[in-house]
Write an enzyme that holds these catalytic residues in place. Structure first.
Site, PDB file in Angstrom:
ATOM      1  N   LYS A  12       0.852  -1.243  -0.003  1.00  0.00           N
ATOM      2  CA  LYS A  12      -0.051   0.033   0.078  1.00  0.00           C
ATOM      3  C   LYS A  12       0.895   1.253  -0.244  1.00  0.00           C
ATOM      4  O   LYS A  12       1.984   1.325  -0.719  1.00  0.00           O
ATOM      5  CB  LYS A  12      -0.958   0.018   1.025  1.00  0.00           C
ATOM      6  CG  LYS A  12      -1.858  -1.519   1.143  1.00  0.00           C
ATOM      7  CD  LYS A  12      -3.082  -1.391   2.240  1.00  0.00           C
ATOM      8  CE  LYS A  12      -3.617  -2.819   1.919  1.00  0.00           C
ATOM      9  NZ  LYS A  12      -4.870  -2.852   2.925  1.00  0.00           N
ATOM     10  N   HIS A 102      -8.233  -2.838  -6.096  1.00  0.00           N
ATOM     11  CA  HIS A 102      -8.429  -3.108  -4.875  1.00  0.00           C
ATOM     12  C   HIS A 102      -9.409  -2.166  -4.118  1.00  0.00           C
ATOM     13  O   HIS A 102      -9.962  -1.162  -4.585  1.00  0.00           O
ATOM     14  CB  HIS A 102      -6.928  -2.592  -4.097  1.00  0.00           C
ATOM     15  CG  HIS A 102      -6.853  -3.122  -2.848  1.00  0.00           C
ATOM     16  ND1 HIS A 102      -7.415  -2.082  -1.649  1.00  0.00           N
ATOM     17  CD2 HIS A 102      -6.246  -4.043  -2.303  1.00  0.00           C
ATOM     18  CE1 HIS A 102      -7.126  -2.774  -0.675  1.00  0.00           C
ATOM     19  NE2 HIS A 102      -6.324  -3.802  -0.689  1.00  0.00           N
ATOM     20  N   GLU A 174     -11.256 -10.074  -1.174  1.00  0.00           N
ATOM     21  CA  GLU A 174     -10.888  -9.572   0.211  1.00  0.00           C
ATOM     22  C   GLU A 174     -12.117  -9.010   0.781  1.00  0.00           C
ATOM     23  O   GLU A 174     -12.554  -7.750   0.344  1.00  0.00           O
ATOM     24  CB  GLU A 174      -9.993  -8.508   0.103  1.00  0.00           C
ATOM     25  CG  GLU A 174      -8.601  -8.779  -0.650  1.00  0.00           C
ATOM     26  CD  GLU A 174      -7.486  -8.046  -0.528  1.00  0.00           C
ATOM     27  OE1 GLU A 174      -6.445  -8.221   0.283  1.00  0.00           O
ATOM     28  OE2 GLU A 174      -7.700  -6.716  -0.981  1.00  0.00           O
TER      29      GLU A 174
END
Ligand code: 13P
Length: 261
Positions: A12, A102, A174
């Site tokens: 990240k 993401h 996720e």
């Protein structure tokens, strides 16, 4: 099982290129100490754009058993798109992987499933592998509609791809409520959705494609919960955030297969 697990550390927005070099070196030494066997699991670091050249140089120069990749990509090949990075630029840095979609890109940058599908396509066209992210927020999990929600995301994200590309892709499930919260989904929660994703891929792209595609779980994966998660039949790897910033912890995650050995 023909699928080699992929343990990817998503850094990240952490570590400048000097710090990145330090962590990669430390990770490589730790893996060597632990006698890491690359045939049992693949390890990748997914780093900020500004770290890529340094990470590439050290991994290639020292022949380290690591892959590297980027956290996002532009759908555009070139032109007046200030601030964007093209897939060919990442391929030139020998990136193997590019994360697309993401949940943090979806949430803070309004990325849609359709855009994410286009990003996956440009990643393949440039000769790299996309890690295509999906996952539900807490309200959807509470409503019990998470499986159909995630399958809806996946359907649209995979739509621009051929069956051959889907077979070579990585999908990361996720659940948003498990990211950075310490709230890890149970291994059964991970299996439920990863299994459903593989079922959808079989329906839409055929059995052989479903057998080949790698599906990761991500969300508060740590050394002390990775073994159980990886024990699930449809979980082929992990996308790891916070724990990938610590060499020792990430090395243990990469080497989940040796736990208890
Ligand atoms: P954490 O492992 O910090 O929960 O992050 C997961 C993630 O978002 C990886 O992409």
């Amino acid at each position: 099982m023909a699928r080699t697990p992929l343990m990817a550390g998503n850094w990240k927005l952490n570590l400048n290129h000097v710090e990145a070099t330090g962590l990669v070196q430390k990770l490589a030494w730790t893996l060597k100490d632990f006698r890491y066997d690359q045939t049992k699991s693949e390890a990748a670091v997914i780093v900020p754009f500004t770290d890529l050249r340094s990470v590439q140089t050290i991994i290639e120069g020292d022949k380290l058993p690591l892959f590297w990749g980027a956290q996002d990509v532009s759908v555009h090949a070139s032109g007046a798109f200030t601030g964007e990075i093209a897939a060919d630029m990442l391929a030139k840095l020998n990136c193997s992987y590019v994360v697309v979609g993401h949940s943090e890109r979806r949430e803070y940058h309004g990325e849609t499933d359709a855009l994410i599908g286009q990003k996956a396509k440009v990643v393949f066209d440039a000769g790299m592998t996309p890690i295509i992210c999906c996952g539900e927020v807490l309200e959807i999990r509470k409503a019990g509609t998470h499986v159909e929600y995630v399958l809806g995301q996946i359907k649209e994200c995979l739509a621009p791809l051929t069956a051959e590309q889907v077979a070579a892709a990585v999908i990361a499930y996720e659940p948003v409520w498990a990211i950075g919260t310490g709230e890890v989904a149970t291994p059964q929660d991970a299996q439920e959705v990863c299994g459903a994703i593989r079922g959808y891929v079989a329906e839409a792209f055929g059995e052989a494609t479903a057998e080949a595609v790698r599906i990761q779980y991500g969300g508060s994966v740590k050394a002390n919960n990775v073994v159980e998660i990886m024990g699930q039949p449809d979980v082929d790897g992990a996308l790891v955030g916070g724990a990938s910033l610590n060499a020792d912890e990430f090395a243990k995650i990469v080497m989940f297969y040796a736990a208890g050995a």
